[in-house]
Design a protein around this motif. Structure first.
Motif: not given
Length: 622
Positions: A75-83, A94-95, A112-115, A132-133
């Motif tokens: 399991v892992s968090p999805d790849t979400v990029l942020f500066k 942050v979720v 939650l992040q995508g929606m 950021i999830n």
């Protein structure tokens, strides 16, 4: 004759040295291990490869909790990029949570992040909002607590929490195969010590010498089938109460840390399937299909009520709920279904008591309560949570995930967390743009079929047959099942939808691709074009603006955005952009012509032909 005695100061020094010596030796050992590079450093956030200046949640963060990564669940968090450097104009969210907050089984886009990302594009087009999830499957409040300090370091403006279903059987949970040793206090100490190399060395030695069982060794089994250790946890038993205390204490510590850091928190109630999920602890002992399908005489209601009174159990309450529902006693049926869940001794769903704790702690720590459970009930037939919004026991379908995000959006707007007036977008307008592709929906259903083919949904493992690749769509689905990367599959899907003139799906996927390729201006411009062709001007405006922010020198990007502004009656913005084009490119032949019509529109009350200002029409030249 005199007797020689040791001065008191020397005796004191001796005792101090004796006490400090073990700590000094441990410190030296710690330093030595660090110097030789022993052990692991697994931060929550790491630099994103190929995206300079960007960070992402660590895909290997789960390894932090296992001496040997091979025994960790996949399991892992999805790849979400942020500066890496938070922009001054950004609002950073942050979720935190488990698999529901992570969007299982659909992944990032249903989360939650995508929606929320999709909603914010429409509601706050002029606001830079980062979501950021850090959520992932199989974790509970221990992991959320462990992440708090690192989350505070990235300077969030708001925290969203949806957590509680994994409290008993999640990692370090009281009833999990991955439970920590020694109880609650020992687990908290472990969370503090695990980053020290000496502790990692001791843990590694212990693991090699005394641990032979790998609960994750059978890769064909579902995660749920592997994690339940204490299979029967009765209501109000010692283990049950330990789980309640674990949840309440951890959540209190989490909220207290954010309160100290002056970071507001939105805390959600939990919801799960009541009507259409038979209690897990009764599967294999009760023939539910036979009971559900038969029409019992009305006199049996009295018998069922007596059964519940004499023997309160998950099976008895569930039977009573089914009967009450059949008799249109919906309020009573809801209560019975909830009690059936609470008495279910295999605790893959949070008990009702957790929602009481959430409501209590939200008041105590001045967190904003998000009553997601009430939101689901308001959208459900007779106010009872069922397969109408759930895929199985607690993971929502697409509509359910949309409602989860909508509950947070509603609370966020009610409490004015974002200092900007939102656009007037109705819930049903937003629902039409739910950001989950058809392949991701089908892949999610395949994962659910796999999950429900195993324990605890059935006593015998069922074989799931993959789809046959007999069409373009099925081929992409099979590719997804076989591990082909999401980006490649959806790039191919977008091209296919364009060729078949399915612009609705093409634009949706183009937007998702742009959201994935954070710093790719061409992907953003492509999404803007496809949305524009559908006359989805709000989405087109968002992606055109993103493309220009990434490539301000692109004249055609600015001309297209100026056209979009014009059609939205945002004449001032259109005029300003066209004047900027003429500064960058004084010889541009289209901008003066467009500018003349925009200025005319500002003065006129009549509506101009939209095609007059189409920058892609070669006839529109000076």
């Amino acid at each position: 004759m005199s007797v020689s005695t040791t001065p008191k100061s020397k005796r004191f020094s001796f005792y101090v040295i004796a006490i400090l010596l073990p700590f000094i030796l441990l410190a030296l050992f710690e330093i030595s291990l660090r110097v030789v590079g022993y052990g692991k450093n697994i931060p929550l956030f790491i630099p994103a490869q190929g995206f300079a200046g960007y960070m992402q949640p660590n895909p290997n963060i789960i390894h932090r909790y296992f001496a040997d990564p091979s025994i960790a669940p996949s399991v892992s968090p999805d790849t979400v990029l942020f500066k890496q450097q938070k922009p001054k104009d950004s609002f950073r969210i942050v979720v935190q949570g488990g698999s529901t907050a992570a969007g299982f089984p659909y992944g990032r886009w249903a989360s939650l992040q995508g929606m929320l990302d999709q909603r914010f594009k429409l509601l706050y087009p002029n606001k830079n909002i980062e979501v950021i999830n850090t959520a992932m499957a199989a974790v509970n409040t221990y992991t959320l607590l462990d992440f708090v300090e690192e989350i505070i370091e990235i300077q969030p403006d708001l925290i969203l929490i949806y957590s509680g279903h994994n409290e008993y059987v999640g990692i370090m949970g009281i009833g999990s195969a991955f439970a920590a040793k020694g109880g609650y206090a020992a687990t908290l100490i472990y969370l503090k010590l695990k980053s020290f190399k000496v502790y990692q060395w001791v843990e590694s030695m212990y693991f090699k010498l005394f641990t032979s069982l790998n609960p994750m060794s059978d890769n064909k089994r579902s995660l749920m089938s592997k994690v339940a250790k204490e299979k029967n946890i009765g209501l109000n038993s010692a283990l049950y109460q330990a789980g309640v205390e674990q949840f309440q204490n951890n959540l209190s510590l989490i909220l207290a840390e954010y309160q100290t850091a002056k970071i507001p928190v939105m805390l959600s109630t939990l919801t799960s399937n009541e009507q259409d999920q038979t209690p897990f602890s009764t599967i294999g002992t009760t023939d539910w299909p036979q009971f559900i399908n038969q029409q019992l005489p009305i006199t049996s209601l009295t018998s069922l009520e007596a059964q519940v009174k004499n023997t309160p159990s998950a099976a008895n309450y569930y039977q009573l709920g089914l009967k009450q529902f059949a008799l249109n006693q919906f309020d009573l049926a809801q209560q019975s279904f909830q009690l059936a869940k609470d008495y279910d001794q295999l605790r893959f769903r949070a008990p009702s008591e957790f929602n009481h704790i959430i409501k209590k702690l939200s008041k105590e720590y001045h967190a904003t309560l998000v009553d997601t459970d009430a939101f689901f009930r308001a959208d459900s037939t007779h106010g009872i949570i069922s397969n109408q919004h759930m895929l199985e026991h607690l993971h929502p379908n697409i509509r359910g995930y949309f409602l989860l995000a909508e509950a947070f959006v509603t609370a966020l707007q009610t409490h004015n967390f974002i200092d900007e007036k939102p656009e007037k977008i109705t819930t049903e307008q937003a629902w039409k743009h739910a950001p989950v592709s058809q392949v991701d929906q089908a892949y999610g259903q395949f994962k659910i079929d796999h999950l429900t083919s195993d324990y605890p949904f059935t006593t015998q493992v069922k074989k799931i047959t993959p789809p046959t690749p007999n069409s373009f769509f099925n081929q992409k689905l099979v590719d997804r099942i076989n591990g082909k990367d999401w980006l490649t599959i959806h790039t191919e899907l977008m091209a296919h939808y364009q060729q078949t003139n399915n612009l609705s799906q093409a634009s949706l996927i183009a937007g998702l691709l742009s959201d994935t390729l954070t710093n790719n201006h061409a992907a953003a411009y492509k999404a803007g074009q496809l949305y524009f062709k559908q006359k989805q001007l709000l989405q087109a405006r968002f992606y055109y603006r993103k493309a220009i922010a990434l490539a301000p020198e692109k004249i055609n990007y600015q001309l297209n955005l100026a056209h979009c502004y014009f059609l939205l009656n945002e004449f001032e913005l259109s005029e300003s952009l066209l004047k900027n084009v003429l500064i960058l490119d004084p010889d541009n032949t289209k901008a003066p012509y467009f500018l003349q019509h925009v200025q005319q529109a500002k003065r006129a009350t009549n509506t101009l032909d939209p095609n007059t200002l189409d920058p892609n029409n070669d006839k529109n030249k000076g």
